[in-house]
Write a protein that holds these residues in place. Structure first.
Motif, short mmCIF file in Angstrom:
data_model
loop_
_atom_site.label_atom_id
_atom_site.label_comp_id
_atom_site.label_asym_id
_atom_site.label_seq_id
_atom_site.Cartn_x
_atom_site.Cartn_y
_atom_site.Cartn_z
N LEU A 142 -0.51 1.39 3.94
CA LEU A 142 -0.94 2.31 4.99
C LEU A 142 -0.11 3.57 4.90
CD1 LEU A 142 -2.46 3.00 7.65
CD2 LEU A 142 -0.57 1.88 8.86
N PHE A 143 -0.77 4.71 4.91
CA PHE A 143 -0.06 5.99 4.94
C PHE A 143 0.03 6.46 6.39
CE2 PHE A 143 -1.54 5.73 0.59
CZ PHE A 143 -0.40 6.11 -0.11
N SER A 144 1.26 6.57 6.87
CA SER A 144 1.49 6.91 8.28
C SER A 144 2.87 7.51 8.43
CB SER A 144 1.37 5.65 9.15
OG SER A 144 1.83 5.89 10.46
N MET A 145 3.00 8.43 9.39
CA MET A 145 4.31 9.01 9.68
C MET A 145 5.28 7.96 10.23
SD MET A 145 3.34 12.72 11.30
CE MET A 145 5.07 13.03 11.69
N LYS A 146 4.74 6.83 10.69
CA LYS A 146 5.59 5.76 11.23
C LYS A 146 6.20 4.91 10.11
CE LYS A 146 2.98 5.35 15.54
NZ LYS A 146 2.19 4.45 16.41
N GLY A 147 5.82 5.18 8.87
CA GLY A 147 6.29 4.37 7.76
C GLY A 147 7.62 4.83 7.19
N LYS A 148 8.03 4.15 6.14
CA LYS A 148 9.27 4.47 5.45
C LYS A 148 9.01 5.59 4.45
CE LYS A 148 12.81 2.39 2.47
NZ LYS A 148 13.23 1.16 1.76
N ARG A 149 9.88 6.56 4.43
CA ARG A 149 9.74 7.69 3.50
C ARG A 149 10.10 7.23 2.09
NH1 ARG A 149 10.27 13.25 4.47
NH2 ARG A 149 9.54 14.35 2.61
N LYS A 150 9.17 7.40 1.16
CA LYS A 150 9.43 7.03 -0.22
C LYS A 150 8.41 7.69 -1.14
CE LYS A 150 8.71 2.77 -1.48
NZ LYS A 150 8.70 1.28 -1.49
N ARG A 151 8.70 7.70 -2.42
CA ARG A 151 7.75 8.21 -3.41
C ARG A 151 6.58 7.25 -3.51
NH1 ARG A 151 9.19 7.92 -8.27
NH2 ARG A 151 7.99 9.67 -9.10
N ILE A 152 5.37 7.80 -3.56
CA ILE A 152 4.19 6.95 -3.56
C ILE A 152 4.17 6.03 -4.79
CG2 ILE A 152 1.67 6.91 -3.50
CD1 ILE A 152 1.72 9.64 -2.21
N GLU A 153 4.61 6.56 -5.94
CA GLU A 153 4.60 5.76 -7.17
C GLU A 153 5.38 4.46 -7.00
OE1 GLU A 153 5.12 8.97 -7.05
OE2 GLU A 153 4.17 10.03 -8.72
N GLU A 154 6.43 4.50 -6.22
CA GLU A 154 7.26 3.32 -6.02
C GLU A 154 6.52 2.22 -5.26
OE1 GLU A 154 10.76 4.63 -4.03
OE2 GLU A 154 11.38 5.99 -5.64
N ALA A 155 5.57 2.62 -4.43
CA ALA A 155 4.83 1.64 -3.64
C ALA A 155 3.59 1.11 -4.37
CB ALA A 155 4.41 2.26 -2.31
N MET A 156 3.11 1.87 -5.35
CA MET A 156 1.85 1.54 -6.01
C MET A 156 1.95 0.29 -6.87
SD MET A 156 -0.75 3.46 -5.36
CE MET A 156 -1.08 5.01 -4.50
N GLU A 157 0.86 -0.49 -6.84
CA GLU A 157 0.67 -1.60 -7.77
C GLU A 157 -0.69 -1.42 -8.43
OE1 GLU A 157 1.25 -5.38 -5.91
OE2 GLU A 157 3.32 -4.93 -5.30
N LYS A 158 -0.92 -2.15 -9.52
CA LYS A 158 -2.15 -1.96 -10.30
C LYS A 158 -3.39 -2.21 -9.45
CE LYS A 158 -3.85 -0.87 -14.35
NZ LYS A 158 -3.67 -1.71 -15.54
N ASP A 159 -3.35 -3.26 -8.64
CA ASP A 159 -4.43 -3.52 -7.68
C ASP A 159 -3.90 -3.16 -6.30
OD1 ASP A 159 -6.48 -4.57 -9.41
OD2 ASP A 159 -5.21 -6.33 -9.64
N VAL A 160 -4.46 -2.10 -5.72
CA VAL A 160 -3.90 -1.57 -4.48
C VAL A 160 -5.02 -1.11 -3.55
CG1 VAL A 160 -3.68 0.80 -5.36
CG2 VAL A 160 -2.12 -0.02 -3.56
N ILE A 161 -4.77 -1.26 -2.26
CA ILE A 161 -5.68 -0.80 -1.22
C ILE A 161 -4.93 0.25 -0.40
CG2 ILE A 161 -7.10 -1.46 0.76
CD1 ILE A 161 -6.85 -4.40 -0.37
N CYS A 162 -5.38 1.48 -0.46
CA CYS A 162 -4.72 2.58 0.25
C CYS A 162 -5.54 2.95 1.49
CB CYS A 162 -4.57 3.79 -0.66
SG CYS A 162 -3.45 3.52 -2.04
N ILE A 163 -4.88 2.96 2.63
CA ILE A 163 -5.55 3.20 3.91
C ILE A 163 -5.05 4.52 4.48
CG2 ILE A 163 -6.03 2.28 6.20
CD1 ILE A 163 -5.06 -0.48 4.93
#
Length: 213
Positions: A142-163
């Motif tokens: 989930l992309f939200s200002m309430k989340g942890k600040r980090k580079r998107i690449e670090e969170a990505m996996e090959k099979d991913v659902i982005c909201i």
């Protein structure tokens, strides 16, 4: 594969409550649009965030033209504030003219699919965000200002659902924070949905397909 969801998007038919308002009668559109129906919308709850089919349009255009989509590695879904889910067939060309796009959305609400005959390029079904997530496989981000600040690449996996939120202000209507594996913040201020979308798509491309282009 990236599954991209525009969640709680402000796409809806004009509510019955305001259909007799002069601003509505002057308009030929059946889709609630803040740019046309602003004065009438003040009678609606949460009116400041509603009537934004333009967000859906821009979101779909960007997804459609992305390298990731051209590589066949992107699937796109629109979830609305009234718990409808729009499934977009891979390879569907999105109409660039905004008024024609709204006409297409009217057909979709009326018939449940477009075109109304033959193979559907878009299909609408009743369903919550949770229902949609249960259909898909992959890490849920989930992309939200309430989340942890980090580079998107670090969170990505090959099979991913982005909201990504499909509204101009405020927060999600759905309890999405309880449904995901990770909440990521990419900036200190709220960004338009299509900017977050572009950042997510490019991050996925850089991590998984850049060397194959």
């Amino acid at each position: 594969m990236m599954h991209l969801i525009l969640a709680d998007s402000e796409l809806e038919i004009i509510p019955e409550k305001i259909r007799n308002h002069p601003a509505i009668k002057r308009s030929k559109s059946l889709i609630l649009d803040a740019s046309l129906h602003h004065t009438a919308m003040k009678r609606l709850q949460q009116w400041q965030r509603r009537g934004r089919p333009d967000i859906v349009h821009i979101f779909l255009l960007i997804a459609n033209e992305s390298i990731l989509n051209k590589k066949g590695m992107l699937r796109v879904y629109i979830h609305t504030r009234n718990d409808e889910i729009i499934y977009v067939k891979p390879g569907t060309r999105i109409i660039k003219n905004y008024n024609r796009f709204k006409g297409l959305m009217e057909q979709l609400f009326k018939n449940g699919k477009v075109p109304p005959e033959g193979e559907a390029l878009m299909e609408m079904k009743e369903g919550s965000l949770k229902d949609l997530l249960n259909e898909l496989k992959g890490k849920k981000i989930l992309f939200s200002m309430k989340g942890k600040r980090k580079r998107i690449e670090e969170a990505m996996e090959k099979d991913v659902i982005c909201i990504i939120g499909g509204f101009p202000s405020g927060d999600f209507l759905s309890p999405v924070h309880e449904m995901v594996d990770e909440i990521v913040s990419i900036y200190d201020e709220m960004l338009p949905a299509w900017i977050v979308e572009m950042e997510a798509i490019v991050a996925y491309e850089n991590k998984f397909i850049a060397g194959k282009l």
